[in-house]
Design an enzyme around this catalytic site. Structure first.
Site, PDB file in Angstrom:
ATOM      1  N   HIS A   1       0.850  -1.193   0.000  1.00  0.00           N
ATOM      2  CA  HIS A   1       0.000   0.000   0.000  1.00  0.00           C
ATOM      3  C   HIS A   1       0.886   1.243   0.000  1.00  0.00           C
ATOM      4  O   HIS A   1       1.965   1.258   0.588  1.00  0.00           O
ATOM      5  CB  HIS A   1      -0.917  -0.009   1.228  1.00  0.00           C
ATOM      6  CG  HIS A   1      -1.983   1.042   1.188  1.00  0.00           C
ATOM      7  ND1 HIS A   1      -1.732   2.359   1.518  1.00  0.00           N
ATOM      8  CD2 HIS A   1      -3.299   0.986   0.853  1.00  0.00           C
ATOM      9  CE1 HIS A   1      -2.851   3.059   1.384  1.00  0.00           C
ATOM     10  NE2 HIS A   1      -3.809   2.251   0.983  1.00  0.00           N
TER      11      HIS A   1
ATOM     12  N   GLU B   1      -3.814   2.060  -7.105  1.00  0.00           N
ATOM     13  CA  GLU B   1      -4.193   3.178  -6.251  1.00  0.00           C
ATOM     14  C   GLU B   1      -3.248   4.346  -6.533  1.00  0.00           C
ATOM     15  O   GLU B   1      -2.150   4.404  -5.987  1.00  0.00           O
ATOM     16  CB  GLU B   1      -4.139   2.774  -4.773  1.00  0.00           C
ATOM     17  CG  GLU B   1      -2.962   1.852  -4.409  1.00  0.00           C
ATOM     18  CD  GLU B   1      -2.538   1.996  -2.961  1.00  0.00           C
ATOM     19  OE1 GLU B   1      -3.374   2.352  -2.138  1.00  0.00           O
ATOM     20  OE2 GLU B   1      -1.353   1.773  -2.681  1.00  0.00           O
TER      21      GLU B   1
END
EC number: 5.3.1.1
Length: 254
Positions: free
Chosen positions: A99, A169
């Site tokens: 992430h 993302e």
């Protein structure tokens, strides 16, 4: 081909155990009243994992339980870290890896991320490899270059046939309120498939589910559900309230 859709909630550093229990009870009731075909997952803080697993068993809700992080080693002198055996013991089925907040705040390298991806897969869990570019990189026209590097290095130690998901993302859209255009997301997702085909095979590229994450909310989720190469969402803030998360997920009820 029809790929499985996933809508995963990343709670980040939110919710106590009691709050997590109340949330799962709400979401379970919504799903019982209106079952969805997509796989709905929750990546909660470590402290709530066991309680959520017990709630899933109690309510009978079909929820996929995930962790936000893990150490690649199975045990050792790693103060503050959590191992895969610990996660498996509390019912975890998937793990977020790479992430942007882990990359940029905690300095995780592509090599370290690759070791996590491999360890998660070897443990029988599903790694969700997160990739994405910064605003500076996008403005320089280097988004494809950066994402290809993240994918190839992140998947470097994986065997063909190993189960994994990809989450795109864009860093500039995470928690900022800025949302990528659907056409841009579709372009990146298609490119991710090309990279997976290069690394593994065309068949794997067609089978793999690729999710989008970045300021996803109820009022913009529909645009991504209409993209042919977007197979679900990785949801941050909008996943913190059960009703809104459910409404987001309905866009992938196919």
């Amino acid at each position: 081909m029809t790929r499985q859709s996933y809508v995963l909630g990343n709670w980040k550093m939110h919710k106590t155990i009691q709050e997590a229990k109340e949330y799962v009870q709400t979401l379970a009731s919504l799903l019982q009243g209106e079952p969805l075909s997509c796989t709905i997952g929750i990546a909660s803080p470590f402290t709530s994992l066991r309680a959520i697993h017990e709630m899933i068993n109690t309510t009978g809700a079909f929820l996929w339980l995930g962790a936000q992080n893990v150490h690649p080693e199975l045990s050792g002198a790693f103060t503050g870290e959590i191992s895969l055996p610990m996660l498996k013991e509390v019912g975890v089925e998937f793990v977020l890896v790479g992430h942007s907040e882990r990359r940029h705040i905690f300095g995780e390298s592509d090599a370290f991320i690759a070791s996590k991806v491999k360890s998660v897969a070897q443990a029988g869990l599903v790694p969700v490899l997160c990739v994405g570019e910064s605003l500076e990189v996008r403005e320089e026209g280097k988004a494809h270059q950066v994402i290809k590097k993240q994918l190839l290095l992140g998947l470097e130690q994986m065997d063909n046939g190993s189960e994994f998901l990809i989450a795109y993302e864009p860093v500039w859209a995470i928690g900022t309120g800025k949302v990528a255009e659907a056409s841009d997301v579709q372009d990146i997702h298609m490119f991710c498939r090309e990279v997976v085909a290069e690394r593994f095979s065309e068949a794997t590229a067609e089978e793999i589910s690729i999710l989008y994450g970045g300021s996803v909310k109820v009022d913009n989720a529909q645009r991504f559900g209409q993209c042919s190469d977007v197979d679900g969402l990785l949801v941050g803030g909008a996943s913190l309230e059960g009703q809104s998360f459910f409404e987001v997920a309905k866009n992938f009820n196919v």
